[in-house]
Write an enzyme that holds these catalytic residues in place. Sequence first.
Site, mmCIF file in Angstrom:
data_model
loop_
_atom_site.group_PDB
_atom_site.id
_atom_site.type_symbol
_atom_site.label_atom_id
_atom_site.label_comp_id
_atom_site.label_asym_id
_atom_site.label_seq_id
_atom_site.Cartn_x
_atom_site.Cartn_y
_atom_site.Cartn_z
ATOM 1 C CE1 TYR A 86 5.674 4.378 -3.127
ATOM 2 C CE2 TYR A 86 5.848 6.264 -4.588
ATOM 3 C CZ TYR A 86 5.116 5.234 -4.059
ATOM 4 O OH TYR A 86 3.823 5.046 -4.462
ATOM 5 C CG HIS A 100 -1.657 0.126 -0.081
ATOM 6 N ND1 HIS A 100 -1.065 -0.993 -0.625
ATOM 7 C CD2 HIS A 100 -0.954 1.188 -0.560
ATOM 8 C CE1 HIS A 100 -0.058 -0.629 -1.399
ATOM 9 N NE2 HIS A 100 0.037 0.693 -1.367
ATOM 10 C CG ASP A 137 -3.076 -3.659 -0.006
ATOM 11 O OD1 ASP A 137 -3.872 -2.902 -0.584
ATOM 12 O OD2 ASP A 137 -1.844 -3.565 -0.102
#
Length: 723
Positions: A500, A695, A663
């Site tokens: 991430y 999302h 999203d």
Amino acid sequence: MPPQSQARLSVWIRIGLVAAFAAAAPSFAAGPSPSGAQEATVNTPTDPYLWLEDVGGDRALAWVRERNAAAEAELASTPQFKQLKGDIREILDSDAKIPAVEKIGPHYYNFWKDKQHERGLWRRTTLDEYRKPNPKWETVIDLDALNKAEGENWVWHGANCLKPTDRSQAPERCLIALSRGGADADVTREFDLTTKQWIKDGFFRPEAKGGTDWIDRDNVYVYTDFGAGSMTESGYPRVVKQWRRGTPLAQAKTVYEGKPDDMYIAAGHDDTPGFERDFVSRTLAFYNDELYLRTADGTLKKVDAPNSANKSVHKEWLVLELREPYTAGGKTYPAGSLIAAKFDDFMAGKREFTTLFEPDEHSSLSSFTWTKSHLVLNVLEDVKNRLRVLTPKSEGEWARSEFTGAPTFGTIGVDDVDADESDAVWLTVTDYLTPSTLSIATIGEQPEVLKTMPTFFDASKHEIAQHFATSKDGTKVPYFIVKPKGLKLDGTTPTLLYGYGGFEISLTPGYSGSVGKGWLEKGGVYAVANIRGGGEYGPRWHQAALKQNRHKAYEDFAAVARDLIDRKITSPEHLGIQGGSNGGLLTGNMLTQYPELFGAVVVQVPLLDMQRYHKMLAGASWMAEYGNPDTDDWKFIQTFSPYHLFDAKKDYPPTLFMTSTRDDRVHPGHARKMMAKMHEAKKDVRYYENIEGGHGGSANNAQAAHMSALAFTFLWNALNDPS
């Protein structure tokens, strides 16, 4: 869960936004990038794929359906896919999962989804009943039944219940947030807990990004879309008002109005007995906010602490979690420290703090939780959790002790049960191979195990290890691997690397039945990289990869990939990567800057066009992380904009883009346009866009199982047959 103390408003709004941005997870130097990628050409209005930014346009959706059909035909038609999808769906629908609960009055509430309740039940029970293997639950709201009755597709966004003045009584009213299809935008509706009915002519906030918070039974704070000019350039509220029951929303009284280029304006009421206060939060950008005390006459008094600090108020205490060094009272406190002062003294101008935590090279503060009498610190030491207990004393000193019965393994989560009334906390413990365990523990006593998640895959043949890779600048980067015991180190094992690396989000070990069933049971290796940009070593780890230094996050991830290869755990043709949201930007850059390292790439709900990201949906709110491409920042932003770094003449590994039409945080146009560009260049690429899901990518367990199965099937096929 809503916070126990609304005085932490600025903190929980920011944390909520950051955490939500990372929710897709199962997660710069100017000029040429260090990996040798070419300098990008500025995106111009002649971009041939701009039409794909029309989210619901007929032409764009026809393109989406065509791409979806091709991906389904390639990946979803085999018996193996259908078996995997069914297995993952069974895991997600399992009745044996731990039902996480929140104490609201005398009851413990849980939101639950399974095969029979795809959108979910909001239900409640007692603690005595919850202790039983099969508790009896009372349904409060059946979301599937509500959707059927109203012809809607509501997705649960949470409940905020008004605490009664007499805390021995049960709450009667709640503000319920519901989202269409899982989007960030939602509605707020008032609900009666006693009759389990919606309140006719009660508080109702129309669909928009924002929220509502109780002041008292007849007054709420509301921050939402009030019409033209009332939203920030990031698409969030810039006006907060006090709204009285029985009056039109249009007549609500303005409490505070921010500037158009602010990020988020909100307000909240702290209902802690004896410490009732009201606060207004002005979030200018991520990790940049102001907190104001609202006095009885309606004026605002700033809590004059650094904008970069996480500010929270609990009873008589102001607690600051520092992201930059802070000098006060003749002393300088380093970044990453947690310091405390008496709130009233601070507001009167005194700057006398006590250091509650100070980081070192190997440690950072993961979180902290108040109970009635104590403060529990959750510390990360080389990405391993350790708990400490602090107790304020009348003379201003704090006693320090170890947490009785704290687990010595795995990731530990700690949260208060009821900070106003008890010293009990919830403890969750897990790792990659150990199902989560939930305990309740009163500070100073041994924890009581309440629930243990079942085993969803055979973990007996695997083991966990932690290694450190050396990044380009010499920084040691930790990463975890889950591998078969006795793994033959010949470089042939299919390996999935996840990352991430943004917004100070830490990736710690956690049990995933889907990863176990979809990857580990097949004999694959699973790895998680704790790269810079994340929060594993506190603010310094995050700040090391901001803006012009973004390339360091990508160098870290590449270093982990090379370390896996050098250890002969895998090889480039057998190494796949996956990431979502900011992690999608990560994998997009791995694809375009380091294609030689990977055999397959999954890019989920990503940012990719970094020249236009701030003009699409909530993108403007992330400029503190990435920079502003309308300024000279573009000189370094272009070095990590995958949409511009793509070179039709280069070879790229097989790629799968995944996103969601609904999203409304990261625009699906990023993935659409990148797919179109690569497809036209005849690269090995496929695309799947879920019509719902927001999302997070999916709105229910069926959709989540389908998308997980698509990703695992693609990766396994590509990495086992890299021809």
